[in-house]
Design a protein around this motif. Structure first.
Motif, PDB file in Angstrom:
ATOM      1  N   PHE A  30       2.245 -37.075  69.112  1.00 48.50           N
ATOM      2  CA  PHE A  30       2.836 -36.177  68.132  1.00 48.50           C
ATOM      3  C   PHE A  30       1.970 -36.173  66.884  1.00 48.50           C
ATOM      4  CE2 PHE A  30       6.515 -37.479  70.624  1.00 48.50           C
ATOM      5  CZ  PHE A  30       7.097 -36.257  70.886  1.00 48.50           C
ATOM      6  N   HIS A  31       1.625 -34.990  66.426  1.00 48.39           N
ATOM      7  CA  HIS A  31       0.880 -34.856  65.178  1.00 48.39           C
ATOM      8  C   HIS A  31       1.880 -34.476  64.101  1.00 48.39           C
ATOM      9  CE1 HIS A  31      -2.324 -33.990  62.376  1.00 48.39           C
ATOM     10  NE2 HIS A  31      -1.716 -32.848  62.098  1.00 48.39           N
ATOM     11  N   PHE A  32       1.929 -35.232  63.032  1.00 49.61           N
ATOM     12  CA  PHE A  32       2.881 -34.993  61.966  1.00 49.61           C
ATOM     13  C   PHE A  32       2.136 -34.840  60.656  1.00 49.61           C
ATOM     14  CE2 PHE A  32       5.554 -36.574  58.514  1.00 49.61           C
ATOM     15  CZ  PHE A  32       6.655 -35.762  58.657  1.00 49.61           C
ATOM     16  N   GLU A  33       2.523 -33.838  59.896  1.00 53.10           N
ATOM     17  CA  GLU A  33       1.934 -33.673  58.574  1.00 53.10           C
ATOM     18  C   GLU A  33       2.987 -33.104  57.641  1.00 53.10           C
ATOM     19  OE1 GLU A  33      -0.259 -29.429  58.404  1.00 53.10           O
ATOM     20  OE2 GLU A  33      -1.207 -30.883  59.743  1.00 53.10           O
ATOM     21  N   THR A  34       2.796 -33.319  56.377  1.00 54.98           N
ATOM     22  CA  THR A  34       3.696 -32.759  55.377  1.00 54.98           C
ATOM     23  C   THR A  34       2.932 -31.782  54.506  1.00 54.98           C
ATOM     24  OG1 THR A  34       3.252 -34.521  53.798  1.00 54.98           O
ATOM     25  CG2 THR A  34       5.098 -34.859  55.280  1.00 54.98           C
ATOM     26  N   ARG A  35       3.650 -30.839  53.983  1.00 51.57           N
ATOM     27  CA  ARG A  35       3.075 -29.878  53.039  1.00 51.57           C
ATOM     28  C   ARG A  35       3.973 -29.866  51.817  1.00 51.57           C
ATOM     29  NH1 ARG A  35       0.697 -25.020  56.742  1.00 51.57           N
ATOM     30  NH2 ARG A  35      -0.179 -26.404  58.290  1.00 51.57           N
TER      31      ARG A  35
END
Length: 77
Positions: A30-35
């Motif tokens: 799973f690739h997780f990022e926040t903006r």
């Protein structure tokens, strides 16, 4: 989940030890990022989130009151 017994009546699914529980290596990556977007209405640029855990309680309480008023007096919201 299922309750499974053998022919002699022995419970075969009594605990999680009897199931093939998924492990981390069974899952895809799973690739997780926040903006993060700063708030434009706050001098610090921060947004509150402390109320997120209780946000469902307010509509539930209001729906209960609305339902009670409708059943008792025929009042609709």
């Amino acid at each position: 989940e299922n309750t499974v017994y053998d022919q002699d009546g022995q419970l075969l699914t009594a605990s999680f030890m009897d199931y093939a529980m998924p492990r981390a290596d069974d899952l895809p990556f799973f690739h997780f990022e926040t903006r993060n977007v700063p708030s434009t209405t706050n001098a610090l640029g921060i947004k509150g989130a402390g109320e997120a855990g209780t946000i469902g309680a307010t509509p539930a309480a209001l729906n209960a009151v609305t339902d009670a008023l409708y059943r008792a007096y025929g009042i609709r919201h």
